[in-house]
Scaffold this motif. Structure first.
Motif, PDB file in Angstrom:
ATOM      1  N   MET A  41      16.315  57.169  12.589  1.00 50.38           N
ATOM      2  CA  MET A  41      17.003  58.225  11.839  1.00 50.38           C
ATOM      3  C   MET A  41      16.786  59.603  12.461  1.00 50.38           C
ATOM      4  O   MET A  41      17.719  60.407  12.553  1.00 50.38           O
ATOM      5  CB  MET A  41      16.516  58.253  10.376  1.00 50.38           C
ATOM      6  CG  MET A  41      16.650  56.933   9.664  1.00 50.38           C
ATOM      7  SD  MET A  41      18.382  56.378   9.580  1.00 50.38           S
ATOM      8  CE  MET A  41      18.149  54.629   9.151  1.00 50.38           C
ATOM      9  N   GLY A  42      15.554  59.891  12.887  1.00 50.35           N
ATOM     10  CA  GLY A  42      15.254  61.214  13.448  1.00 50.35           C
ATOM     11  C   GLY A  42      15.983  61.452  14.759  1.00 50.35           C
ATOM     12  O   GLY A  42      16.508  62.552  15.007  1.00 50.35           O
ATOM     13  N   SER A  43      16.036  60.427  15.605  1.00 47.50           N
ATOM     14  CA  SER A  43      16.691  60.608  16.908  1.00 47.50           C
ATOM     15  C   SER A  43      18.187  60.887  16.706  1.00 47.50           C
ATOM     16  O   SER A  43      18.766  61.749  17.376  1.00 47.50           O
ATOM     17  CB  SER A  43      16.485  59.372  17.793  1.00 47.50           C
ATOM     18  OG  SER A  43      17.045  58.224  17.191  1.00 47.50           O
ATOM     19  N   ALA A  44      18.803  60.165  15.750  1.00 44.12           N
ATOM     20  CA  ALA A  44      20.233  60.366  15.483  1.00 44.12           C
ATOM     21  C   ALA A  44      20.485  61.752  14.885  1.00 44.12           C
ATOM     22  O   ALA A  44      21.461  62.423  15.230  1.00 44.12           O
ATOM     23  CB  ALA A  44      20.744  59.280  14.535  1.00 44.12           C
ATOM     24  N   THR A  45      19.587  62.172  13.994  1.00 40.49           N
ATOM     25  CA  THR A  45      19.725  63.497  13.374  1.00 40.49           C
ATOM     26  C   THR A  45      19.596  64.590  14.432  1.00 40.49           C
ATOM     27  O   THR A  45      20.378  65.554  14.457  1.00 40.49           O
ATOM     28  CB  THR A  45      18.639  63.666  12.282  1.00 40.49           C
ATOM     29  OG1 THR A  45      18.786  62.616  11.334  1.00 40.49           O
ATOM     30  CG2 THR A  45      18.767  65.011  11.587  1.00 40.49           C
ATOM     31  N   ALA A  46      18.610  64.425  15.312  1.00 38.66           N
ATOM     32  CA  ALA A  46      18.405  65.428  16.366  1.00 38.66           C
ATOM     33  C   ALA A  46      19.643  65.532  17.250  1.00 38.66           C
ATOM     34  O   ALA A  46      20.087  66.632  17.617  1.00 38.66           O
ATOM     35  CB  ALA A  46      17.184  65.043  17.200  1.00 38.66           C
ATOM     36  N   TYR A  47      20.228  64.377  17.585  1.00 38.03           N
ATOM     37  CA  TYR A  47      21.420  64.380  18.439  1.00 38.03           C
ATOM     38  C   TYR A  47      22.571  65.113  17.759  1.00 38.03           C
ATOM     39  O   TYR A  47      23.202  65.995  18.348  1.00 38.03           O
ATOM     40  CB  TYR A  47      21.815  62.950  18.790  1.00 38.03           C
ATOM     41  CG  TYR A  47      23.210  62.832  19.369  1.00 38.03           C
ATOM     42  CD1 TYR A  47      23.561  63.539  20.522  1.00 38.03           C
ATOM     43  CD2 TYR A  47      24.170  62.042  18.758  1.00 38.03           C
ATOM     44  CE1 TYR A  47      24.845  63.456  21.048  1.00 38.03           C
ATOM     45  CE2 TYR A  47      25.453  61.948  19.276  1.00 38.03           C
ATOM     46  CZ  TYR A  47      25.787  62.662  20.418  1.00 38.03           C
ATOM     47  OH  TYR A  47      27.056  62.580  20.928  1.00 38.03           O
ATOM     48  N   GLN A  48      22.835  64.745  16.509  1.00 34.25           N
ATOM     49  CA  GLN A  48      23.978  65.350  15.813  1.00 34.25           C
ATOM     50  C   GLN A  48      23.776  66.861  15.647  1.00 34.25           C
ATOM     51  O   GLN A  48      24.729  67.635  15.785  1.00 34.25           O
ATOM     52  CB  GLN A  48      24.165  64.691  14.438  1.00 34.25           C
ATOM     53  CG  GLN A  48      24.639  63.248  14.506  1.00 34.25           C
ATOM     54  CD  GLN A  48      26.102  63.110  14.898  1.00 34.25           C
ATOM     55  OE1 GLN A  48      26.863  64.070  14.876  1.00 34.25           O
ATOM     56  NE2 GLN A  48      26.497  61.909  15.299  1.00 34.25           N
ATOM     57  N   LEU A  49      22.557  67.255  15.350  1.00 38.06           N
ATOM     58  CA  LEU A  49      22.292  68.688  15.176  1.00 38.06           C
ATOM     59  C   LEU A  49      22.431  69.435  16.499  1.00 38.06           C
ATOM     60  O   LEU A  49      23.090  70.483  16.571  1.00 38.06           O
ATOM     61  CB  LEU A  49      20.868  68.895  14.630  1.00 38.06           C
ATOM     62  CG  LEU A  49      20.704  68.717  13.127  1.00 38.06           C
ATOM     63  CD1 LEU A  49      19.218  68.632  12.768  1.00 38.06           C
ATOM     64  CD2 LEU A  49      21.367  69.878  12.377  1.00 38.06           C
ATOM     65  N   ALA A  50      21.811  68.901  17.544  1.00 35.54           N
ATOM     66  CA  ALA A  50      21.845  69.589  18.842  1.00 35.54           C
ATOM     67  C   ALA A  50      23.276  69.662  19.367  1.00 35.54           C
ATOM     68  O   ALA A  50      23.711  70.681  19.913  1.00 35.54           O
ATOM     69  CB  ALA A  50      20.937  68.870  19.836  1.00 35.54           C
ATOM     70  N   LYS A  51      24.024  68.580  19.149  1.00 39.44           N
ATOM     71  CA  LYS A  51      25.431  68.544  19.601  1.00 39.44           C
ATOM     72  C   LYS A  51      26.249  69.639  18.921  1.00 39.44           C
ATOM     73  O   LYS A  51      27.178  70.191  19.499  1.00 39.44           O
ATOM     74  CB  LYS A  51      26.008  67.160  19.267  1.00 39.44           C
ATOM     75  CG  LYS A  51      27.370  66.888  19.854  1.00 39.44           C
ATOM     76  CD  LYS A  51      27.790  65.454  19.614  1.00 39.44           C
ATOM     77  CE  LYS A  51      28.111  65.231  18.161  1.00 39.44           C
ATOM     78  NZ  LYS A  51      29.099  64.166  17.912  1.00 39.44           N
ATOM     79  N   SER A  52      25.864  69.948  17.692  1.00 38.83           N
ATOM     80  CA  SER A  52      26.635  70.968  16.975  1.00 38.83           C
ATOM     81  C   SER A  52      26.125  72.378  17.278  1.00 38.83           C
ATOM     82  O   SER A  52      26.556  73.352  16.658  1.00 38.83           O
ATOM     83  CB  SER A  52      26.577  70.706  15.471  1.00 38.83           C
ATOM     84  OG  SER A  52      25.263  70.932  15.020  1.00 38.83           O
TER      85      SER A  52
END
Ligand SMILES: Cc1cc2nc3c(=O)[nH]c(=O)nc-3n(C[C@H](O)[C@H](O)[C@H](O)COP(=O)(O)OP(=O)(O)OC[C@H]3O[C@@H](n4cnc5c(N)ncnc54)[C@H](O)[C@@H]3O)c2cc1C
Length: 386
Positions: free
Chosen positions: A16-27
């Motif tokens: 969950m954390g890795s996916a959250t980090a990706y989505q946040l950084a991408k935005s």
């Protein structure tokens, strides 16, 4: 003193954390990820080669969310250039008229996802690897498959870093000061400030958020691997994901041979309650013998277990997730209690958490995951979840 204020601090670099980090950084967010162990470690819930991805559930809201979850995984494949999601189809085995099969079929029908009933003869024709009897129902669903679990986590983290996120490994968070003007996260290496803090701490979420007394139970889970002589017959292009609900109330699942350990078969259900910090990770001989006996009856050519793994479930009483803001601090967001069936949702949960961080709301239906819901006690019937 560290005075930098991140847009978001993500605690835990698992699924969950890795996916959250990706989505946040991408935005475009300025993201710090804090992970207590090294990335890719095997002490939590997201390690190992594979996890099942499927539409069928006994609660329609999961099936509905899966429509976007599948799309998010495909988007991750496009962004990374990697193959992460393999479709094999699935057979759901059970006694004729069994309630699990009926519930699964109903959830698929409601969501407009195709499925078919087969009898034993049709199963034998399509997948002769199984031995079933004429008093069984088989539910075929063509969209089921598996995700390359550890690869998904590392891919999310790599892409997050490419988008500017900082990932600090071996940095355990010891406290979250959510009463500070800017939420402050304490570690052994000092403190960090984030406008928002996202807690994706898996089996450690209950300890980290002790003030909330979350109804989370950590259980030990074990999986068995098989390497039959003719392993070609069990490759993903020739053998499906399968699930079986037994008359004894057990729920067994299996994933075709993929990676170095072969086919994976396990029982989904409440395991032995342990602490997330229990160092003991040895599988139980009784459990292995039990799965071997099942395999002997259902897929005799698999032989005996050749390898085992231990992993953790973090279960809520109703087996539904917790995705919500901290009740006393809207700047702390929580994604926990994935109850042994969360991996298929990681890519979507990442997107939901990113929306909650950036906009304070999400268009996805997360009402069932509210922290203050009435926690219904599980019926004790193994849900079709893994
Ligand atoms: C055997 C098994 C089989 C499964 N099969 C399936 C399946 O087929 N399909 C499916 O959809 N789901 C499946 N699941 C469930 C799924 O894998 C989990 O729901 C999911 O991986 C949970 O991810 P997570 O990010 O919450 O936890 P984790 O991946 O464990 O991540 C939490 C992270 O937080 C870190 N952390 C914790 N506390 C701190 C702290 N204080 N400071 C810093 N870092 C911290 C941990 O070290 C860890 O890396 C299975 C689970 C198991 C165990």
């Amino acid at each position: 003193m560290n005075t930098h204020i991140y847009d978001a601090i993500v605690i835990g670099a698992g699924g969950m954390g890795s996916a959250t980090a990706y989505q946040l950084a991408k935005s475009g967010a300025d993201v710090l990820v804090l992970e207590q162990f090294q990335r890719g470690h095997t002490f939590g819930s997201s390690h190992g080669e594979t996890r099942i991805i499927r539409f069928f559930y006994d609660k329609a809201f999961y099936t509905e969310l899966m429509k976007t979850a599948y799309a998010e995984w495909r988007a991750l494949e496009s962004a990374s250039g990697k193959s992460l999601l393999f479709i094999t189809g699935s057979v759901g085995i059970g006694a004729k008229g069994n309630p699990y099969g009926r519930a699964a079929r109903e959830s698929l029908d409601v969501a407009g996802v195709e499925s078919e009933w087969w009898d034993a003869a049709e199963l034998a024709e399509r997948f002769p690897q199984f031995r079933v009897t004429n008093d069984m129902d088989i539910l075929w669903q063509k969209d089921t498959g598996f995700l390359r679990a550890a690869e998904c986590v590392s891919t999310h983290l790599q892409l997050a870093e490419q988008h500017g996120a900082t990932v600090r490994e071996e940095t355990a968070v010891t406290n979250i000061d959510w009463q500070a003007d800017v939420p402050t996260v304490q570690t052994e290496d000092g403190q960090f400030h984030g406008k928002k803090v996202v807690v994706t701490a898996g089996a450690w979420a209950g300890t980290l958020l002790a003030e909330l007394d979350l109804p989370l139970t950590v259980t030990k889970q074990q999986v068995c691997y098989y390497q039959p002589a003719d392993i070609e017959r069990f490759q993903p292009d020739r053998f499906p994901v399968f699930t079986e609900s037994t008359p004894e109330g057990e729920f067994i699942y299996g994933i075709p041979a993929f990676g170095r350990n072969g086919l994976k078969i396990a029982r989904h259900g409440r395991g032995q309650i342990i602490s997330a910090d229990t160092p003991e990770r040895t599988p139980d001989a009784d459990y292995i013998a039990h799965i071997d006996a099942y395999v002997q009856e259902r897929m005799p050519e698999l032989g005996k277990t050749t390898h085992t793994e231990v992993c953790l479930y973090t279960e809520t009483p109703d087996e539904d997730f917790i995705i919500d803001a901290h009740p006393h601090c809207p700047n702390v967001l929580i994604a926990a209690g994935f109850s042994g069936h969360g991996f298929k949702f990681c890519a979507l949960v990442g997107r939901i958490m990113s929306e909650l961080v950036r906009k304070g709301e999400t268009g996805f239906d997360i009402q069932p995951f509210r922290i203050d819901r009435e926690h219904q006690i599980s019926s004790g019937i193994p849900r079709l979840s893994s």
